[in-house]
Design an enzyme around this catalytic site. Structure first.
Site, PDB file in Angstrom:
ATOM      1  N   HIS A  30      25.891  55.244  50.521  1.00 15.07           N
ATOM      2  CA  HIS A  30      26.678  53.972  50.378  1.00 15.07           C
ATOM      3  C   HIS A  30      27.823  54.258  51.642  1.00 15.07           C
ATOM      4  CE1 HIS A  30      27.942  49.907  49.294  1.00 15.07           C
ATOM      5  NE2 HIS A  30      29.161  50.277  49.233  1.00 15.07           N
TER       6      HIS A  30
ATOM      7  N   HIS B 285      26.327  43.320  49.149  1.00 15.29           N
ATOM      8  CA  HIS B 285      26.650  43.695  47.785  1.00 15.29           C
ATOM      9  C   HIS B 285      25.212  43.391  47.070  1.00 15.29           C
ATOM     10  CE1 HIS B 285      30.377  43.822  44.940  1.00 15.29           C
ATOM     11  NE2 HIS B 285      30.275  44.853  46.041  1.00 15.29           N
TER      12      HIS B 285
END
Length: 699
Positions: free
Chosen positions: A34, A80
């Protein structure tokens, strides 16, 4: 959280010792997929990011492009995804909060949001639960902070059932002399934390986002989801304005992935500097937090500022004015090391640059996507038209965007529901257009061609309101890259999107990568969400609704390829993707000039559902059309770069773009179509009812 054995060996060799518990956790998060893009960084060089109007390109919290020499726009996008599956309301809300703070960290004021949402089959109860929670989270947060949500997209595809996607883009506005970056400037300056207090929410969020979703993720991973407070965010927005206006900020970074550890380490690493942080000085809302929790919690509504020592008191005064927490947590140093102390003990002491940028890249095998078979269903034109028109993917999305405040700020000239939003930036006397989205049917059928078409589609949306492209940001979503077939598809969407933007002469100035969007139900389709900005003189656009007084022309002409179309999705068919335009930049520029003609009455691009849905969407209660189409493939092809134009001067259109005549508009409020001899006739009310299936089901 645990550091992989291979990474631990590298860290031990660099440090010359075993890492502390806090160091191991920090490396594990900053070296996660990430944060470090270990499986994608080597691919991103395919994008061209430079241009005459690019001020800040990839690598900062947001990109910056120039409207003119005095006025800049910031532009960013983030995902998200995992948090929105575990907790759809808070996951989506904090996605909005995060991208807005990325805007603040550049010294800008946020002026627009666009959300691109992807869910499983609409008929599935769980998909509707996720959709309801995500939309509510976006609307509650965005409306409360006073930033209009002006555009985006909502798509349904069975392969998102176990892993929805929530991608949010934000545009900010700033004067050129207010620009701030995330590069630490000077040893001796202070690091100041402003905003909400630090709790344990979101702990390990970066590592959580770098793993496949487990079957029990909704319960087991809930602590990794942040909890948002939009009212504090609104105060932070206004405080940031004051701080930048008073020239009190040397550099800034929003606390997102990896919390304080990520923001502070990346700031000093970008400046080739180091820092010393006293973790016990961080203002906290929970008792007995340990060093690792303070450093890595992803509590929301927090910013880290580099401040000259003589300005610290002024920063405190502004924080107090807005009732925000404020902690002086450390000093910028020239050591090059990122050092954290906690209650008299050094818990982190490692090279900042190694922490931020030292993660090794993954060398992963790929498999090329399979060639599609050709299986065209045998259906009647009428049944196909009814099915495609009522599909959740082509149905009206008013249920979604009517929940968003899209006019706050008084800049929105073209609102949600048209091809692109249009904002009036009066200080520069320019209109700024925004389009965002992707089509998973396209990239499932042909990852490269579908991603290329995504670039053309977004540029065509801008052209439909008379704007020419300025810059783009991308959110590249994929499944588990350790699966060769999945990584092959992801590689293809990167290449396709990069080639499409290059052929359009659109610099890709920033973005986000989200991998490991995989679950027990399988990987998501490779999904290259693109958000694109365009500019034009003036703030007016022709609109998509028919006036009833013109000739209908199809810019780009008819196409017959059905690959990736909603028609094939409805009837379980397959085909090769339609041909891509040879001259996308010329076509987009020509269409933009057509949209600005006084003789142009309406413009609407051809995309989801093909020409059938475009014509149906152009109907109004007072204006209809009478048109002819060569056949069923031409009616439902979703070949990119095409648009329907209603005009009183067809010759003026043809001098600018290639176009074929479809028919004419009238005042009937009805749709009359001749499809190779098959007559279709629908009243406006019937079409509107068919397209309102989403609202009818959810309300």
């Amino acid at each position: 959280m645990s550091l992989a054995d291979s990474d631990r060996e590298l860290v031990e060799a660099e440090l010359g010792r075993d890492p502390t518990t806090t160091e191991a956790a920090l490396f594990e998060n900053l070296w996660s997929e990430h944060c470090a893009y270990r499986s994608s960084r080597m691919l991103l060089s395919a994008f061209e990011s430079e241009g005459d109007r690019v001020v800040v390109g990839p690598g900062d919290d947001a990109a910056v492009v120039a409207l003119d020499e005095d006025t800049y726009l910031t532009f960013g996008v983030e995902s998200h995804n995992h948090p929105s599956y575990v907790d759809p309301y808070d996951g989506a809300a904090t996605g909005v909060g995060g991208i807005v703070r990325d805007t603040l960290s550049m010294g800008a004021y946020p002026i627009a949001l666009a959300d691109s949402l992807y869910f499983g089959d609409f008929d599935a109860e769980h998909s509707q639960y996720l959709l309801d929670g995500v939309v509510e989270g976006i609307s509650d947060y965005g409306n409360a902070i006073g930033v209009p949500t002006v555009g985006g997209s909502t798509q349904f595809h069975g392969d998102y059932e176990g892993n929805p996607l929530v991608n949010v883009a934000c545009v900010g506005l700033l004067d050129a002399d207010r620009l701030v970056t995330a590069t630490a400037q000077e040893p001796g300056n202070k690091l100041v934390l402003v905003g909400n207090s630090t709790g344990r929410d979101g702990l390990g969020g970066a590592s959580f986002a770098s793993e496949d979703l487990a079957e029990d993720a909704e319960t087991e991973d809930r602590p990794a989801v942040q909890v948002g407070d939009p009212y504090t965010e609104k105060l932070l927005i206004e405080a940031s304005e004051d701080l930048v206006s008073a020239n009190l900020v040397e550099s800034a970074r929003d606390l997102g992935a990896a919390g304080l550890g990520g923001a502070s380490c990346e700031m000093v690493a970008k400046g080739g500097l180091g820092c010393v942080i006293a973790l016990e000085d961080v203002h906290q809302r929970e008792p007995n937090m340990n060093a690792t929790e303070i450093l890595l919690a992803e509590s929301q509504e927090r910013m880290c500022y580099e401040v000259a020592p003589e300005n610290v008191d002024a920063v405190r005064d502004i924080a107090d004015k807005y009732d925000l927490g404020c902690s002086v947590i450390g000093d910028v140093t020239d050591s090059g090391n990122f050092v954290c102390e906690f209650e008299g003990e050094t818990v982190v002491d490692a090279p900042a640059e190694y922490l931020a940028d030292g993660a090794p890249l993954n060398d992963l095998p790929t498999e090329a996507p399979p060639e599609p078979t050709v299986s065209i269903p045998d259906t009647s034109v009428a049944s196909a038209f009814d099915a495609v028109l009522a599909s959740p993917n082509t149905a009206s999305k008013r249920w979604v965007y009517r929940q968003y405040d899209h006019e706050v700020g008084a800049r929105t000239s073209v609102r949600p529901g048209d091809d692109a939003a249009l904002l009036a930036v009066r200080r520069a006397e320019q209109g700024v257009a925004l389009s965002a989205g992707a089509n998973p049917n396209w990239t499932s059928a042909a990852p490269y061609e579908g991603a290329y078409a995504t670039a053309v589609e977004n540029a065509t949306n801008l052209a439909a309101v008379g704007a020419t492209p300025l810059a783009a940001v991308d959110c590249l979503n994929g499944g588990n890259p350790e699966k060769p077939g999945v990584y092959g598809g992801f590689t293809n969407i990167v290449e396709g999107l990069a080639d499409g933007c290059r052929d359009l002469s659109v610099p890709v100035v920033g973005g986000n990568v989200s991998l490991y969007n995989d679950s027990a139900t399988g990987p998501i389709p490779p999904t290259p969400t693109l958000a694109m900005l365009g500019t034009k003189s003036g703030y007016d656009a022709p609109g998509t609704g028919l006036s009833g007084e013109g000739t209908l022309l199809l810019v780009g002409g008819h196409a017959s390829g059905l690959g990736g179309s909603e028609y094939l999705a409805q009837f379980d068919g397959s085909d090769r993707f339609p041909a891509l335009p040879d001259d996308p930049a010329d076509r987009v520029a020509g269409l933009a000039s057509v949209a600005d003609l006084d003789s142009t009455l309406a413009v609407h691009d051809v995309s989801d559902g093909g020409l059938a849905v475009t014509l149906a969407e152009m109907l109004t209660a007072d204006a209809g059309l009478d048109a002819s189409v060569p056949g069923l493939p031409e009616l439902f092809s979703e070949a990119p770069g095409r648009a329907v134009v209603e005009t009183t001067d067809p010759d003026a259109v043809r001098t600018r773009v290639d176009a074929v005549e479809l028919g004419h508009s009238d005042g009937s409020g009805a749709l009359s179509l001749d499809v190779n001899g098959t007559e279709l006739a629908y009243e406006f009310e019937a079409v509107a009812d068919a397209r309102d299936t989403l609202a009818a089901e959810l309300d």
